[in-house]
Design an enzyme around this catalytic site. Structure first.
Site, PDB file in Angstrom:
ATOM      1  N   ARG A  80      -4.886   9.475   4.172  1.00 58.22           N
ATOM      2  CA  ARG A  80      -3.812  10.206   3.507  1.00 58.22           C
ATOM      3  C   ARG A  80      -3.825  11.688   3.882  1.00 58.22           C
ATOM      4  O   ARG A  80      -4.884  12.285   4.035  1.00 58.22           O
ATOM      5  CB  ARG A  80      -3.945  10.055   1.990  1.00 58.22           C
ATOM      6  CG  ARG A  80      -3.838   8.623   1.520  1.00 58.22           C
ATOM      7  CD  ARG A  80      -4.278   8.430   0.075  1.00 58.22           C
ATOM      8  NE  ARG A  80      -4.091   7.040  -0.320  1.00 58.22           N
ATOM      9  CZ  ARG A  80      -4.987   6.071  -0.126  1.00 58.22           C
ATOM     10  NH1 ARG A  80      -6.149   6.359   0.454  1.00 58.22           N
ATOM     11  NH2 ARG A  80      -4.739   4.835  -0.497  1.00 58.22           N
ATOM     12  N   HIS A 105      -1.630   6.857   6.819  1.00 60.02           N
ATOM     13  CA  HIS A 105      -1.836   6.109   8.064  1.00 60.02           C
ATOM     14  C   HIS A 105      -0.747   6.359   9.115  1.00 60.02           C
ATOM     15  O   HIS A 105      -0.295   5.432   9.789  1.00 60.02           O
ATOM     16  CB  HIS A 105      -1.930   4.618   7.770  1.00 60.02           C
ATOM     17  CG  HIS A 105      -3.196   4.203   7.089  1.00 60.02           C
ATOM     18  ND1 HIS A 105      -4.392   4.870   7.236  1.00 60.02           N
ATOM     19  CD2 HIS A 105      -3.449   3.168   6.235  1.00 60.02           C
ATOM     20  CE1 HIS A 105      -5.327   4.266   6.524  1.00 60.02           C
ATOM     21  NE2 HIS A 105      -4.790   3.242   5.889  1.00 60.02           N
ATOM     22  N   HIS A 179      -8.140  -0.854  11.557  1.00 57.63           N
ATOM     23  CA  HIS A 179      -8.048  -1.261  10.146  1.00 57.63           C
ATOM     24  C   HIS A 179      -8.254  -2.769   9.982  1.00 57.63           C
ATOM     25  O   HIS A 179      -7.570  -3.418   9.182  1.00 57.63           O
ATOM     26  CB  HIS A 179      -6.683  -0.845   9.585  1.00 57.63           C
ATOM     27  CG  HIS A 179      -6.668  -0.546   8.127  1.00 57.63           C
ATOM     28  ND1 HIS A 179      -6.864  -1.509   7.165  1.00 57.63           N
ATOM     29  CD2 HIS A 179      -6.491   0.613   7.454  1.00 57.63           C
ATOM     30  CE1 HIS A 179      -6.779  -0.968   5.963  1.00 57.63           C
ATOM     31  NE2 HIS A 179      -6.563   0.331   6.113  1.00 57.63           N
ATOM     32  N   THR A 180      -9.211  -3.327  10.711  1.00 60.95           N
ATOM     33  CA  THR A 180      -9.499  -4.761  10.577  1.00 60.95           C
ATOM     34  C   THR A 180     -10.137  -5.066   9.221  1.00 60.95           C
ATOM     35  O   THR A 180     -11.025  -4.353   8.762  1.00 60.95           O
ATOM     36  CB  THR A 180     -10.432  -5.229  11.710  1.00 60.95           C
ATOM     37  OG1 THR A 180      -9.712  -5.187  12.945  1.00 60.95           O
ATOM     38  CG2 THR A 180     -10.932  -6.644  11.474  1.00 60.95           C
ATOM     39  N   ASP A 252     -12.973   2.440  -1.878  1.00 54.69           N
ATOM     40  CA  ASP A 252     -11.975   2.923  -0.929  1.00 54.69           C
ATOM     41  C   ASP A 252     -12.365   4.349  -0.557  1.00 54.69           C
ATOM     42  O   ASP A 252     -11.560   5.263  -0.636  1.00 54.69           O
ATOM     43  CB  ASP A 252     -10.570   2.881  -1.544  1.00 54.69           C
ATOM     44  CG  ASP A 252      -9.455   3.057  -0.518  1.00 54.69           C
ATOM     45  OD1 ASP A 252      -9.778   3.177   0.687  1.00 54.69           O
ATOM     46  OD2 ASP A 252      -8.279   3.087  -0.907  1.00 54.69           O
ATOM     47  N   GLU A 313     -13.643   1.420   8.229  1.00 52.27           N
ATOM     48  CA  GLU A 313     -12.753   2.262   9.029  1.00 52.27           C
ATOM     49  C   GLU A 313     -13.505   3.506   9.509  1.00 52.27           C
ATOM     50  O   GLU A 313     -13.585   4.505   8.802  1.00 52.27           O
ATOM     51  CB  GLU A 313     -11.528   2.657   8.213  1.00 52.27           C
ATOM     52  CG  GLU A 313     -10.743   1.481   7.641  1.00 52.27           C
ATOM     53  CD  GLU A 313      -9.781   1.913   6.548  1.00 52.27           C
ATOM     54  OE1 GLU A 313      -8.972   2.827   6.802  1.00 52.27           O
ATOM     55  OE2 GLU A 313      -9.855   1.359   5.437  1.00 52.27           O
TER      56      GLU A 313
END
Length: 351
Positions: A80, A105, A179-180, A252, A313
């Protein structure tokens, strides 16, 4: 080793292709020229059963309609950007607001929704695909023409390497990641809550209500954020720590890494015996446990639900442009942005 390519679908009258990398050990990785998406990874469990270990779709329509960045390269800037704006060289740049008041993103489309140019790589000791894309000056509000190259390579040692490069003709921002969403249970039989993460990190970034870094770091000691000796992801989901609750019960968060440190991180599923070891030259990894996965669609026949996948990530620190003490994400003409992440896929046959 070899690379197979086939048409995956069409988007705006342009063909989308899938490239499948196969090695001699039974590891298979499929990626798309749409968003550099890693659409599938298949590997054996402790009994030799080969199954998928990532979240992905089998049609471009599903990626367009449902995907929360499954397997994609996101950018120009991962994460962000607060207020969807930033100042650079005394000029204010306003970006697409695609998550509340913020920019997420890379914007409404970003790199994750573009069709990249692709070139197959076949060498004696590895196979892969080289993806290239030119982001034009002003795209999503960013300055400068940015030329980007992302290369995926696979070896017979079950090593998968992602390298990123970028050059620009104006000062701009760049911070790329993949971003898997991993799920090592195989074919999404279980959630990732029993997966065990080991992460060499002493600190993580505190987040505010918009899930943006406050600029402060928190020590992991004595908290569910201490993965230095390894523990299951469900500890964060069950936790009453304010930072776990803030992000929807789970993780997160950006964890700070020591560049080039040995054994930076590993993800292990005790039930299947599958393990992934990850190392990077980036200063952080955002651990996301799928706390907000939509439950209104299916993923290859499995109903989507919270915590069905986990993302690691690897990237620069999120919202770095607004925190002068963070490593800079500014790229200038004459410089080259370079980053890499290295994965090793392991099956524990002793289980």
């Amino acid at each position: 080793m070899k690379v197979n390519s086939e048409k995956f679908g069409e988007l705006n009258n342009q063909a989308v292709h899938a490239y499948t990398l196969l090695n001699d050990e039974g590891l298979k990785i499929t990626c798309l020229d749409y968003g550099c998406v890693i659409s599938n990874i298949e590997m054996p469990d402790s009994e030799g059963k080969i199954e998928s270990v990532v979240l992905g779709f089998d049609s471009i329509e599903e990626y367009q309609k449902y995907s929360p960045y499954f397997g994609a390269v996101v950018g120009r800037v991962a994460g962000r950007i607060g207020g969807a704006s930033f100042e650079l060289n005394n000029e204010t740049y306003r970006l697409e607001k695609n998550e509340g008041n913020n920019h997420l993103h890379g914007g409404k489309e970003g790199f994750s929704h573009k069709i990249w140019n692709a070139k197959i790589i076949e060498a004696s000791d590895h196979v892969g695909v080289e993806f290239t894309y030119v982001s034009k000056d002003g795209e999503e509000g960013y300055p400068g023409n940015l030329e980007v190259k992302v290369t995926y390579t696979l070896t017979n040692k079950n090593e998968f390497h992602i390298s990123y490069e970028g050059t620009t003709d104006q000062d701009t921002l760049i911070n790329l990641t993949n971003h898997t969403y991993f799920n090592l249970s195989g074919n999404l039989k279980e959630t990732v809550l029993d997966h065990v993460l080991k992460l060499k990190s002493n600190e993580f970034l505190e987040l505010n209500d918009d899930l943006l870094p406050t600029g402060e770091t928190l020590n992991v000691t004595g908290t569910p954020f201490d993965f230095r000796e390894g523990h299951s992801l469900k500890e964060g989901v069950k936790s009453t720590h304010p930072q776990n609750i803030l992000v929807g019960k789970g993780y997160d968060h950006p964890f700070l890494l020591e560049a080039e440190a040995k054994n930076q991180m590993s993800l292990f599923d005790p039930a299947s015996g599958r393990k992934i070891e990850v190392k990077t030259d980036q200063p952080s990894v955002v651990l996301y446990t799928g706390n907000h996965l939509d439950e209104e669609f299916e993923i290859r026949g499995v109903h989507s639900e919270k915590h069905l996948g986990v993302c690691l990530e690897t990237q620069g620190l999120p919202d770095a442009i607004h925190h002068k003490h963070f490593p800079s994400c500014v790229l200038k003409p004459g410089e080259k942005y370079e980053a890499y992440t290295h994965y090793t896929f392991i099956t524990d046959r002793s289980l």
